[in-house]
Design a protein around this motif. Structure first.
Motif, PDB file in Angstrom:
ATOM      1  N   GLU A  63       0.907  -1.142   0.049  1.00  0.00           N
ATOM      2  CA  GLU A  63       0.101  -0.036   0.192  1.00  0.00           C
ATOM      3  C   GLU A  63       0.827   1.445   0.143  1.00  0.00           C
ATOM      4  O   GLU A  63       2.034   1.408   0.835  1.00  0.00           O
ATOM      5  CB  GLU A  63      -0.970   0.096   1.431  1.00  0.00           C
ATOM      6  N   GLY A  65       0.584   5.124   0.822  1.00  0.00           N
ATOM      7  CA  GLY A  65      -0.343   6.019   1.356  1.00  0.00           C
ATOM      8  C   GLY A  65      -0.996   5.215   2.503  1.00  0.00           C
ATOM      9  O   GLY A  65      -2.234   4.990   2.494  1.00  0.00           O
ATOM     10  N   THR A  66      -0.506   5.431   3.899  1.00  0.00           N
ATOM     11  CA  THR A  66      -1.179   4.687   5.135  1.00  0.00           C
ATOM     12  C   THR A  66      -2.317   5.676   5.702  1.00  0.00           C
ATOM     13  O   THR A  66      -3.498   5.086   6.235  1.00  0.00           O
ATOM     14  CB  THR A  66      -0.083   4.428   5.974  1.00  0.00           C
ATOM     15  N   LEU A  67      -2.014   6.825   6.131  1.00  0.00           N
ATOM     16  CA  LEU A  67      -2.759   7.576   6.978  1.00  0.00           C
ATOM     17  C   LEU A  67      -2.946   6.951   8.238  1.00  0.00           C
ATOM     18  O   LEU A  67      -1.833   6.811   8.886  1.00  0.00           O
ATOM     19  CB  LEU A  67      -4.196   7.946   6.237  1.00  0.00           C
ATOM     20  N   SER A  71      -7.480   1.861   5.650  1.00  0.00           N
ATOM     21  CA  SER A  71      -7.618   1.066   4.427  1.00  0.00           C
ATOM     22  C   SER A  71      -6.591  -0.066   4.597  1.00  0.00           C
ATOM     23  O   SER A  71      -6.844  -1.387   4.241  1.00  0.00           O
ATOM     24  CB  SER A  71      -7.388   1.778   3.349  1.00  0.00           C
ATOM     25  N   LEU A  88       3.366   2.272   3.019  1.00  0.00           N
ATOM     26  CA  LEU A  88       4.328   3.294   2.853  1.00  0.00           C
ATOM     27  C   LEU A  88       3.825   4.635   3.388  1.00  0.00           C
ATOM     28  O   LEU A  88       2.664   5.103   3.007  1.00  0.00           O
ATOM     29  CB  LEU A  88       4.993   3.411   1.511  1.00  0.00           C
ATOM     30  N   GLU A  89       4.432   5.401   4.046  1.00  0.00           N
ATOM     31  CA  GLU A  89       3.862   6.728   4.761  1.00  0.00           C
ATOM     32  C   GLU A  89       5.014   7.842   4.996  1.00  0.00           C
ATOM     33  O   GLU A  89       5.973   7.331   5.480  1.00  0.00           O
ATOM     34  CB  GLU A  89       3.052   6.272   6.114  1.00  0.00           C
ATOM     35  N   ALA A  90       4.605   8.838   4.569  1.00  0.00           N
ATOM     36  CA  ALA A  90       5.704   9.889   4.565  1.00  0.00           C
ATOM     37  C   ALA A  90       5.549  10.855   5.854  1.00  0.00           C
ATOM     38  O   ALA A  90       6.774  11.383   6.195  1.00  0.00           O
ATOM     39  CB  ALA A  90       5.642  10.866   3.475  1.00  0.00           C
ATOM     40  N   GLY A 116       8.846   7.297   5.338  1.00  0.00           N
ATOM     41  CA  GLY A 116       9.668   7.987   4.374  1.00  0.00           C
ATOM     42  C   GLY A 116       8.814   8.349   3.174  1.00  0.00           C
ATOM     43  O   GLY A 116       7.582   7.639   3.000  1.00  0.00           O
ATOM     44  N   LEU A 117       9.428   9.041   2.332  1.00  0.00           N
ATOM     45  CA  LEU A 117       8.871   9.322   1.092  1.00  0.00           C
ATOM     46  C   LEU A 117       8.807   7.948   0.173  1.00  0.00           C
ATOM     47  O   LEU A 117       9.643   7.281   0.064  1.00  0.00           O
ATOM     48  CB  LEU A 117       9.595  10.186   0.128  1.00  0.00           C
ATOM     49  N   PHE A 137      -2.026  -1.225  -3.657  1.00  0.00           N
ATOM     50  CA  PHE A 137      -2.975  -0.282  -3.415  1.00  0.00           C
ATOM     51  C   PHE A 137      -2.352   1.049  -3.325  1.00  0.00           C
ATOM     52  O   PHE A 137      -1.525   1.380  -2.366  1.00  0.00           O
ATOM     53  CB  PHE A 137      -3.959  -0.418  -2.288  1.00  0.00           C
ATOM     54  N   ALA A 140      -1.753   7.724  -2.303  1.00  0.00           N
ATOM     55  CA  ALA A 140      -0.843   8.875  -1.556  1.00  0.00           C
ATOM     56  C   ALA A 140      -0.915  10.135  -2.269  1.00  0.00           C
ATOM     57  O   ALA A 140      -1.904  10.220  -2.699  1.00  0.00           O
ATOM     58  CB  ALA A 140       0.683   8.269  -1.533  1.00  0.00           C
ATOM     59  N   ASP A 141       0.360  10.816  -2.476  1.00  0.00           N
ATOM     60  CA  ASP A 141       0.086  12.205  -3.318  1.00  0.00           C
ATOM     61  C   ASP A 141      -0.317  11.820  -4.735  1.00  0.00           C
ATOM     62  O   ASP A 141       0.455  11.025  -5.420  1.00  0.00           O
ATOM     63  CB  ASP A 141       1.270  12.864  -2.886  1.00  0.00           C
ATOM     64  N   TYR A 148       4.566   5.724  -8.929  1.00  0.00           N
ATOM     65  CA  TYR A 148       4.039   4.943  -7.741  1.00  0.00           C
ATOM     66  C   TYR A 148       3.431   3.492  -8.719  1.00  0.00           C
ATOM     67  O   TYR A 148       3.831   2.247  -8.568  1.00  0.00           O
ATOM     68  CB  TYR A 148       2.795   5.228  -7.025  1.00  0.00           C
TER      69      TYR A 148
HETATM   70  N1  SAM Z   1      -5.066   4.820   2.233  1.00  0.00           N
HETATM   71  C1  SAM Z   1      -5.442   5.556   3.297  1.00  0.00           C
HETATM   72  C2  SAM Z   1      -6.933   5.050   3.768  1.00  0.00           C
HETATM   73  O1  SAM Z   1      -7.816   4.811   2.765  1.00  0.00           O
HETATM   74  O2  SAM Z   1      -7.253   4.834   5.142  1.00  0.00           O
HETATM   75  C3  SAM Z   1      -5.523   7.008   3.056  1.00  0.00           C
HETATM   76  C4  SAM Z   1      -4.266   7.536   2.655  1.00  0.00           C
HETATM   77  S1  SAM Z   1      -4.270   9.472   2.288  1.00  0.00           S
HETATM   78  C5  SAM Z   1      -5.404   9.487   0.964  1.00  0.00           C
HETATM   79  C6  SAM Z   1      -2.798   9.722   1.727  1.00  0.00           C
HETATM   80  C7  SAM Z   1      -1.436   9.515   2.676  1.00  0.00           C
HETATM   81  O3  SAM Z   1      -0.434   9.503   1.873  1.00  0.00           O
HETATM   82  C8  SAM Z   1      -1.531  10.506   3.622  1.00  0.00           C
HETATM   83  O4  SAM Z   1      -1.436   9.953   5.067  1.00  0.00           O
HETATM   84  C9  SAM Z   1      -0.180  11.407   3.248  1.00  0.00           C
HETATM   85  O5  SAM Z   1       0.838  11.687   4.335  1.00  0.00           O
HETATM   86  C10 SAM Z   1       0.603  10.115   2.682  1.00  0.00           C
HETATM   87  N2  SAM Z   1       1.484  10.781   1.349  1.00  0.00           N
HETATM   88  C11 SAM Z   1       1.539  11.856   0.968  1.00  0.00           C
HETATM   89  N3  SAM Z   1       2.722  11.829   0.236  1.00  0.00           N
HETATM   90  C12 SAM Z   1       3.352  10.867   0.392  1.00  0.00           C
HETATM   91  C13 SAM Z   1       4.688  10.225  -0.217  1.00  0.00           C
HETATM   92  N4  SAM Z   1       5.542  11.033  -0.857  1.00  0.00           N
HETATM   93  N5  SAM Z   1       5.139   8.992   0.323  1.00  0.00           N
HETATM   94  C14 SAM Z   1       4.570   8.294   1.251  1.00  0.00           C
HETATM   95  N6  SAM Z   1       3.404   8.740   1.761  1.00  0.00           N
HETATM   96  C15 SAM Z   1       2.753   9.917   1.190  1.00  0.00           C
END
Ligand code: SAM
Length: 221
Positions: A63, A65-67, A71, A88-90, A116-117, A137, A140-141, A148
């Motif tokens: 995955e 983008g963890t938030l 998910s 993965l989460e930044a 990390g990014l 899945f 993220a950004d 990705y």
């Molecule tokens: N998948 C999650 C859910 O449905 O529960 C929601 C994810 S949210 C839409 C997007 C996440 O991606 C945020 O937590 C944000 O900090 C992270 N994010 C944004 N840019 C990122 C990057 N360059 N690398 C990793 N994570 C990133």
């Protein structure tokens, strides 16, 4: 139909088909309490991802983008006992909240969160030979969607499912003149996908409590 009716129907669907779940409720509550943005997938979408992973018999999931891990928990619950999920989460705060949520869900041994990014972490995932993943899945950004997707393909095998969220953006995706970075990122993804022979792809528009958006669904051939 209006956004209001979409939300009411989404709630009807969730009440009818998605039993109350103390762990998922606590995950959302802790995320809100910590001040995380409420941009996670909806319950119906979370269950959709869960079912997709089960249909695919996924044993390994990636995955981006963890938030707070909402998910992630839906997806991790689809795994067999020996399954693994890398997420993965930044943002360090998001990661901290998510890790607590995974521990509460009893999934901290199954879920491997990398802070990390994502574009910097993905080469390490490859170097560690954690792939191929059965399902990826991407959520993220949106500006880095193509990057990705390219990594998802690198870490895939024949039959891998790749899902990308937020690919309609209230219809703004059709605006070729948009200056919105997310819309442009999504449009670049469609261009990339339309030229990519190694996947068979579609996109579905979605409405509900999250408004009007959509998922890309790609199958690696
Ligand atoms: N998948 C999650 C859910 O449905 O529960 C929601 C994810 S949210 C839409 C997007 C996440 O991606 C945020 O937590 C944000 O900090 C992270 N994010 C944004 N840019 C990122 C990057 N360059 N690398 C990793 N994570 C990133």
């Amino acid at each position: 139909m209006t956004n209001h009716s979409w939300a009411v129907v989404d709630e009807y669907i969730a009440n009818a088909l998605i039993p109350a779940d103390a762990v998922l409720d606590a995950t959302l509550k802790a995320s809100v309490a910590a001040g995380l943005p409420e941009i996670q997938v909806s319950p119906a979408q979370g269950k959709f991802l869960h079912l997709l992973a089960r249909i695919a018999g996924a044993k390994s999931i990636l995955e981006v983008g963890t938030l707070g891990g909402y998910s992630t928990i839906w997806l991790a619950r689809a795994l067999p006992a020996n399954g693994r999920l890398v997420t993965l989460e930044a943002d360090a705060k998001h990661a901290e909240v998510a890790r607590a949520n995974f521990a509460r869900a009893g999934l901290d041994k199954v879920i491997d969160l990398r802070l990390g990014l994502a574009l910097e972490t993905l080469p390490k995932i490859e170097a560690e030979k954690l792939g191929p993943f059965d399902l990826v899945f991407i959520d993220a950004d949106k500006t880095n969607n193509v990057g990705y997707f390219d990594w998802a393909l690198k870490l895939a095998r024949r039959g891998t499912i790749i899902v990308v969220d937020n690919v309609v953006r209230q219809g703004a995706v059709v605006d070729a003149t948009s200056t919105d970075a997310a819309v442009r990122g999504v449009r670049r993804l469609y261009e990339r996908l339309s030229a990519e022979k190694r996947v068979s792809t579609t996109a579905l528009q979605t409405v509900g409590i999250k408004g009007y958006d959509g998922f890309v669904l790609a199958l690696v051939e």
